[in-house]
Design an enzyme around this catalytic site. Structure first.
Site, PDB file in Angstrom:
ATOM      1  N   HIS A 103       1.440  11.787  -0.920  1.00  0.00           N
ATOM      2  CA  HIS A 103       1.199  10.797  -2.184  1.00  0.00           C
ATOM      3  C   HIS A 103      -0.126  10.962  -2.724  1.00  0.00           C
ATOM      4  O   HIS A 103      -0.415  10.857  -3.870  1.00  0.00           O
ATOM      5  CB  HIS A 103       1.282   9.282  -1.441  1.00  0.00           C
ATOM      6  CG  HIS A 103       2.825   9.087  -1.025  1.00  0.00           C
ATOM      7  ND1 HIS A 103       2.869   8.522   0.158  1.00  0.00           N
ATOM      8  CD2 HIS A 103       3.928   9.214  -1.525  1.00  0.00           C
ATOM      9  CE1 HIS A 103       4.203   8.211   0.469  1.00  0.00           C
ATOM     10  NE2 HIS A 103       5.064   8.765  -0.661  1.00  0.00           N
ATOM     11  N   LYS A 155      14.861  -4.495   2.652  1.00  0.00           N
ATOM     12  CA  LYS A 155      14.298  -3.487   3.447  1.00  0.00           C
ATOM     13  C   LYS A 155      13.270  -3.650   4.286  1.00  0.00           C
ATOM     14  O   LYS A 155      12.313  -4.264   4.068  1.00  0.00           O
ATOM     15  CB  LYS A 155      13.753  -2.378   2.621  1.00  0.00           C
ATOM     16  CG  LYS A 155      13.516  -1.051   3.326  1.00  0.00           C
ATOM     17  CD  LYS A 155      13.237  -0.116   1.924  1.00  0.00           C
ATOM     18  CE  LYS A 155      12.723   1.368   2.721  1.00  0.00           C
ATOM     19  NZ  LYS A 155      12.337   2.156   1.839  1.00  0.00           N
ATOM     20  N   SER A 205       7.395   9.826   4.282  1.00  0.00           N
ATOM     21  CA  SER A 205       7.002   8.790   5.186  1.00  0.00           C
ATOM     22  C   SER A 205       8.030   8.405   6.214  1.00  0.00           C
ATOM     23  O   SER A 205       7.432   7.820   7.335  1.00  0.00           O
ATOM     24  CB  SER A 205       6.879   7.372   4.237  1.00  0.00           C
ATOM     25  OG  SER A 205       5.998   7.402   3.014  1.00  0.00           O
TER      26      SER A 205
END
Length: 159
Positions: free
Chosen positions: A18, A42, A129
């Site tokens: 990122h 989530k 991730s």
């Protein structure tokens, strides 16, 4: 007119991949907003506040980068903040297919907003991730996969 890009994601956690995308995109944009998506459906490992704090540490010396959060459609967030570009990183061909579909829907919803894709450097192609979270959950050292400004020992998962 300012060239403003939004880099949306869950960033749970923010990785070196990122960071690399954002830093490389700075040559193209006047301002980049890293927008942490808040998805009530989530369950995140790190809280929204923790994720924003991590990212803020990474870019604390870069005034052209701001960190925010949002709920809802990304294109609506872009419009609200005057952003004409959606920034996304691509690691693999699978990423491309997934991102292409989203970009085409976004283009239908917001014809004035362009999606811009940047390929990760080869060294970051395997970093995501989900894998980093699994290493952290299992008590491993994931520090090599996150920006050097983030000391994972300073953060505990919120699950």
């Amino acid at each position: 007119m300012k060239r403003i890009a939004v880099f949306p994601g869950s960033f749970d956690p923010f990785t070196i991949g990122h960071e690399g995308i954002v830093r490389r995109a700075l040559v193209m944009f006047d301002e980049i907003i890293i927008a942490v998506g808040a998805n009530a459906l989530k369950k995140s490992f790190y809280s929204l506040t923790t994720r924003k704090n991590m990212i803020t540490r990474v870019f604390r010396d870069e005034p052209r980068i701001s960190i925010d959060h949002y709920e809802g459609l990304t294109v609506d967030y872009c419009r609200k903040h005057g952003a004409g570009f959606l920034l996304r990183g691509l690691r693999t061909s699978a990423d491309f297919e997934f991102e292409r579909a989203i970009a085409q829907v976004n283009k239908t919803l917001a014809p004035d907003i362009e999606s811009v894709f940047i390929l990760t450097i080869p060294e970051h192609a395997s970093v995501n991730s989900t894998i980093v979270r699994d290493i952290i959950r299992s008590g491993g050292d994931a520090s090599v996969f996150v920006p050097s400004a983030i000391n994972l020992r300073d953060y505990k998962g919120d699950d």
